[in-house]
Design an enzyme around this catalytic site. Structure first.
Site, PDB file in Angstrom:
ATOM      1  N   PRO A 110       0.831  -1.031  -0.109  1.00 55.37           N
ATOM      2  CA  PRO A 110      -0.039  -0.072   0.015  1.00 55.37           C
ATOM      3  C   PRO A 110       0.824   0.976   0.079  1.00 55.37           C
ATOM      4  CG  PRO A 110      -0.678  -1.495   1.902  1.00 55.37           C
ATOM      5  CD  PRO A 110       0.803  -2.019   1.412  1.00 55.37           C
ATOM      6  N   HIS A 251       6.332  -0.557 -15.986  1.00 59.41           N
ATOM      7  CA  HIS A 251       5.962  -0.523 -14.705  1.00 59.41           C
ATOM      8  C   HIS A 251       5.780  -1.759 -14.061  1.00 59.41           C
ATOM      9  CE1 HIS A 251       3.840   0.405 -10.841  1.00 59.41           C
ATOM     10  NE2 HIS A 251       3.058  -0.424 -11.314  1.00 59.41           N
ATOM     11  N   HIS A 463     -19.091  11.760  15.371  1.00 54.96           N
ATOM     12  CA  HIS A 463     -17.999  11.490  16.381  1.00 54.96           C
ATOM     13  C   HIS A 463     -18.279  10.090  17.257  1.00 54.96           C
ATOM     14  CE1 HIS A 463     -16.179  15.329  15.752  1.00 54.96           C
ATOM     15  NE2 HIS A 463     -15.251  15.208  16.627  1.00 54.96           N
ATOM     16  N   ARG A 510     -16.073   7.445  27.491  1.00 55.90           N
ATOM     17  CA  ARG A 510     -15.932   8.843  27.819  1.00 55.90           C
ATOM     18  C   ARG A 510     -16.768   9.021  29.120  1.00 55.90           C
ATOM     19  NH1 ARG A 510     -19.544  14.065  26.702  1.00 55.90           N
ATOM     20  NH2 ARG A 510     -18.096  15.481  27.688  1.00 55.90           N
TER      21      ARG A 510
HETATM   22  C1  LIG Z   1      -2.396   2.783  -1.657  1.00 58.69           C
HETATM   23  C2  LIG Z   1      -1.987   2.197  -2.982  1.00 58.69           C
HETATM   24  N1  LIG Z   1      -2.816   2.662  -3.972  1.00 58.69           N
HETATM   25  C3  LIG Z   1      -2.681   2.067  -5.334  1.00 58.69           C
HETATM   26  C4  LIG Z   1      -1.584   1.100  -5.445  1.00 58.69           C
HETATM   27  C5  LIG Z   1      -1.561   0.399  -6.821  1.00 58.69           C
HETATM   28  N2  LIG Z   1      -0.410   0.936  -7.484  1.00 58.69           N
HETATM   29  C6  LIG Z   1       0.789   0.341  -7.473  1.00 58.69           C
HETATM   30  S1  LIG Z   1       2.089   1.073  -7.911  1.00 58.69           S
HETATM   31  C7  LIG Z   1       1.148   2.366  -8.307  1.00 58.69           C
HETATM   32  C8  LIG Z   1       1.806   3.465  -9.173  1.00 58.69           C
HETATM   33  C9  LIG Z   1       2.831   3.360  -9.883  1.00 58.69           C
HETATM   34  O1  LIG Z   1       3.799   4.559  -9.838  1.00 58.69           O
HETATM   35  P1  LIG Z   1       4.808   4.922  -9.004  1.00 58.69           P
HETATM   36  O2  LIG Z   1       4.608   5.066  -7.593  1.00 58.69           O
HETATM   37  O3  LIG Z   1       5.750   6.110  -9.850  1.00 58.69           O
HETATM   38  O4  LIG Z   1       5.771   3.759  -9.122  1.00 58.69           O
HETATM   39  P2  LIG Z   1       6.696   3.371 -10.540  1.00 58.69           P
HETATM   40  O5  LIG Z   1       5.788   3.468 -11.601  1.00 58.69           O
HETATM   41  O6  LIG Z   1       7.883   4.414 -10.606  1.00 58.69           O
HETATM   42  O7  LIG Z   1       7.242   1.873 -10.344  1.00 58.69           O
HETATM   43  C10 LIG Z   1      -0.061   2.122  -8.044  1.00 58.69           C
HETATM   44  C11 LIG Z   1      -1.122   3.013  -8.282  1.00 58.69           C
HETATM   45  C12 LIG Z   1      -0.805   0.631  -4.444  1.00 58.69           C
HETATM   46  N3  LIG Z   1      -0.049  -0.003  -4.331  1.00 58.69           N
HETATM   47  N4  LIG Z   1      -1.041   1.503  -3.065  1.00 58.69           N
END
Ligand SMILES: Cc1ncc(C[n+]2csc(CCOP(=O)(O)OP(=O)(O)O)c2C)c(N)n1
Length: 655
Positions: A110, A251, A463, A510
């Site tokens: 994440p 990627h 809350h 509370r």
């Molecule tokens: C919180 C979260 N949202 C979405 C994803 C899915 N996800 C994996 S990598 C990525 C983005 C990739 O871009 P970057 O962080 O620049 O990595 P790069 O392409 O340079 O490897 C996403 C949206 C995730 N792993 N965690």
């Protein structure tokens, strides 16, 4: 050496038919410089307490880390494991998981969690150095963060906290490749990260992420800084791939045979898949050997500590509790409660418990996300931990629940400390991703979450948690405690502290609650998760199950039923998870044989059917709350002793 990482990454992803080659290929030069010249570690002892920490915040680039661990000779990380990337039971799961793979400091995936977790690691280092001295605690924390890590909101909480706390031994490499899954980063983001980090009190610089000299110079500068440092390294994602480098195509999917052949050519890497030539392998092994004398020198220094301090350091880093001291403190606390019963809110009961626990357990590091006076997490005399005194023990996290929870994970993973925090239960939503990771990583963090129901009253439905207990109970491996009085509160604290491989949430009120447990009992009755707190006079016709503030209400209902000639028993369930884990005969005994089972909790029903059956009456909430004095709300929503008694009589056909 960097090309060895690139080759292993593209070959492993190709073989697995899934994975992310782009980041490892792009960040290989940064990693090579860091691991071969700067990072302090010894693969022979991946848990060496004074090792530098490396956090791959962009967990999708896991093949970067696995390649490094293989090339450096970490235990178990054979070429077979690399070939089994992403397969069941391998040491090379899709995203790096601590507790699966020696050398992996934290579970990432994440985005944003890794950098935020690293802040806690760097903070734990400062704290322990203040306590035990720089001879035995003197290490750095390095993070590789991607664009995605820095876009996620939690990164803002983390960098602001790290800047404020002046965590100078924290260094973040930004893998500044300008590419995300959808394409160019500029589709969605134009932040100048260097300026952003500077604004948060960091040192920040840019460098060419493919120039080893520039990377090394930047690290040297960072090491001299009196602030945490960002090194924004301009890189090319998928470096070496002839057509896919610099694009989102590298990627997150295998490059394909043709592209890999082209990359081999472009990189001058003429070896078959999964083959590292001897001279390159030798250089990596030499990089690993750098740590051997450093660890030996550390062991010698540890040996020179005064014996009592050394013992304490080792106990703390192992995560052992001072059991007999803890037992004595809890016993005398409970004896005092038996002699002087207290009608207090459980948040106050928790503060009282902490007043006893904090002096007895030096590993406890408290805090609150700006609700210190409401969460009651700072017992009298607990000094603040801040940039002027890392030896303090209470952290003002600011209004940063998510950053707080992630930092706590980092502290727990670092070892030597047990972090606990405070916020309102409703804001568990604001830090849930980190709580979930704590559960996945088996990290002992303790979240004190107060104002745990409509019982908080006038602040109203924004809350008032309604679904939060159920939502937290849904997370595997998390212990959710909801004590009913001051005795149960310290018992739940004891259980949370003992739960070495579990995070805990302690949900507290509370409003004031009567002390129901007035007789001294040396045993921790909450340990079974549930127990009969008020037995029936004879043969029970009704079992009333309740938690927290509703247990005293259930006891009132029991009296009303007695007036109607119905014998009932009351069972308190301070922890569903411990109850579910109890042996079947014990569970059956606690569930009892009364024909009617009723549940009472000022929250939604979800999760209760396992206790009361799908046809058992439940007295609780099915809507959001409202703004009013709490007693009015309990009446308004029908959570009263009368309602419980009526439900029982109705079910018995005696209404
Ligand atoms: C919180 C979260 N949202 C979405 C994803 C899915 N996800 C994996 S990598 C990525 C983005 C990739 O871009 P970057 O962080 O620049 O990595 P790069 O392409 O340079 O490897 C996403 C949206 C995730 N792993 N965690």
């Amino acid at each position: 050496m960097a090309n060895a990482i690139r080759a292993l990454a593209m070959d492993a992803v190709e073989q697995a038919k899934s994975g992310h080659p782009g980041l490892p290929m792009g960040a290989a030069d940064i990693a090579t410089v860091l691991f071969s010249r700067f990072l302090k570690f010894d693969p022979a002892d991946p848990a060496w307490p004074d090792r530098d920490r490396f956090v791959l915040s962009a967990g999708h680039g896991s093949m970067l880390l696995y390649s490094l661990l293989y090339l450096l000779g970490y235990p178990g990380m054979t070429i077979e494991q690399i070939k089994r990337f992403r397969q069941l039971g391998s040491l090379t799961p899709g995203h790096p998981e601590s507790f699966e793979t020696p050398g992996v400091e934290t579970t990432t995936g994440p985005l944003g969690q890794g950098i935020a977790t690293a802040v806690g690691m760097a903070l734990a280092e400062r704290h322990l150095a203040a306590e035990f001295g720089g001879d035995v605690v003197d290490h750095r924390t390095y993070v590789l963060a991607s664009d995605g890590d820095l876009m996620e909101g939690v990164s803002q909480e983390a960098i602001a906290l790290a800047g404020h706390l002046k965590l100078a031994k924290l260094t973040v490499f930004h893998d500044d490749n300008g590419i995300t899954i959808d394409g160019k980063l500029s589709l969605a983001d134009n932040v100048d990260q260097v300026k952003r980090f500077e604004a948060a009190g960091w040192a920040a610089m840019r460098c060419d992420g493919h120039d080893p000299q520039a990377i090394a110079a930047a690290i040297e500068t960072a090491q001299k800084s009196d602030r945490p440092t960002l090194i924004a390294c301009r890189t090319t994602i998928g470096f070496g791939a002839p057509h896919k480098a610099g694009t989102e195509k590298s990627h997150g999917s295998p490059l394909g045979a043709e592209e890999i052949a082209g990359a081999r050519k472009a990189l001058g890497w003429e070896y078959p898949p999964f083959t590292i030539p001897a001279d390159v392998a030798e250089r990596w092994r030499a990089a690993a050997a750098r740590g051997v004398p450093a660890r030996q020198a550390w062991t010698d220094r540890l040996g020179r500590l005064a014996p009592a301090q050394r013992e304490e350091f080792l106990r703390r880093t192992k995560g052992d509790l001072p059991e007999s001291r803890l037992d004595a403190v809890i016993r005398s606390f409970k004896e005092d409660l038996a002699a002087n019963p207290k009608t207090v809110a459980t948040r106050i009961a928790s503060e009282n418990a902490l007043g006893a626990l904090v002096p007895a357990l030096p590993e406890l590091i408290g805090g609150s996300a700006d609700l210190t006076g409401s969460n009651n997490t700072r017992p009298k005399g607990m000094p603040a931990l801040d940039a002027s005194d890392y030896g303090g023990r209470f952290i003002h996290y600011g209004i940063r629940e998510h950053g707080m929870a992630a930092a706590m994970n980092g502290m727990a993973l670092h070892g030597g400390v047990i972090p606990y925090s405070g916020t309102f239960l409703i804001f568990s939503d604001y830090c849930r991703p980190s709580i979930r990771l704590a559960a996945l990583m088996r990290a002992r963090v303790i979240h004190v979450m107060t104002h745990d129901s409509i019982g908080l009253g006038e602040d109203g439905p924004t809350h008032q948690p309604v679904e939060h207990l159920a939502a937290l109970r849904a997370i595997p491996n998390l212990l959710v405690f909801r004590p009913c009085d001051t005795v149960e509160t310290i018992e739940c604290w004891q259980l949370a502290l003992r739960a070495r491989a579990h995070p805990s949430v302690i949900a507290l009120t509370r409003q004031n609650l009567p002390q129901l447990r007035t007789a001294f009992d040396a045993d921790n009755r909450c340990a079974a998760g549930a127990y009969e707190i008020s037995p029936a006079k004879g043969r029970a016709e009704v079992s009333i199950f309740a938690t927290g503030s509703e247990v005293s209400l259930a006891v009132e209902a029991q009296k009303l039923l007695a007036e109607r000639g119905v014998d009932a028993r009351v069972v308190s369930i301070p922890c569903f998870e411990l109850f579910a884990a109890a042996p079947a005969p014990a569970r059956a005994r606690i569930l009892g044989e009364a024909p009617v089972r009723i549940g009472v909790e000022a929250a939604v029903r979800q999760g209760w059917d396992a206790i009361i059956g799908s046809d058992g009456p439940f007295v609780g909430m099915s809507t959001f709350g409202a703004s009013a004095p709490y007693k009015d709300l309990y009446k308004h929503f029908g959570i009263t002793p009368e309602a419980v008694a009526e439900a029982a009589l109705g079910k018995l056909g005696k209404r």
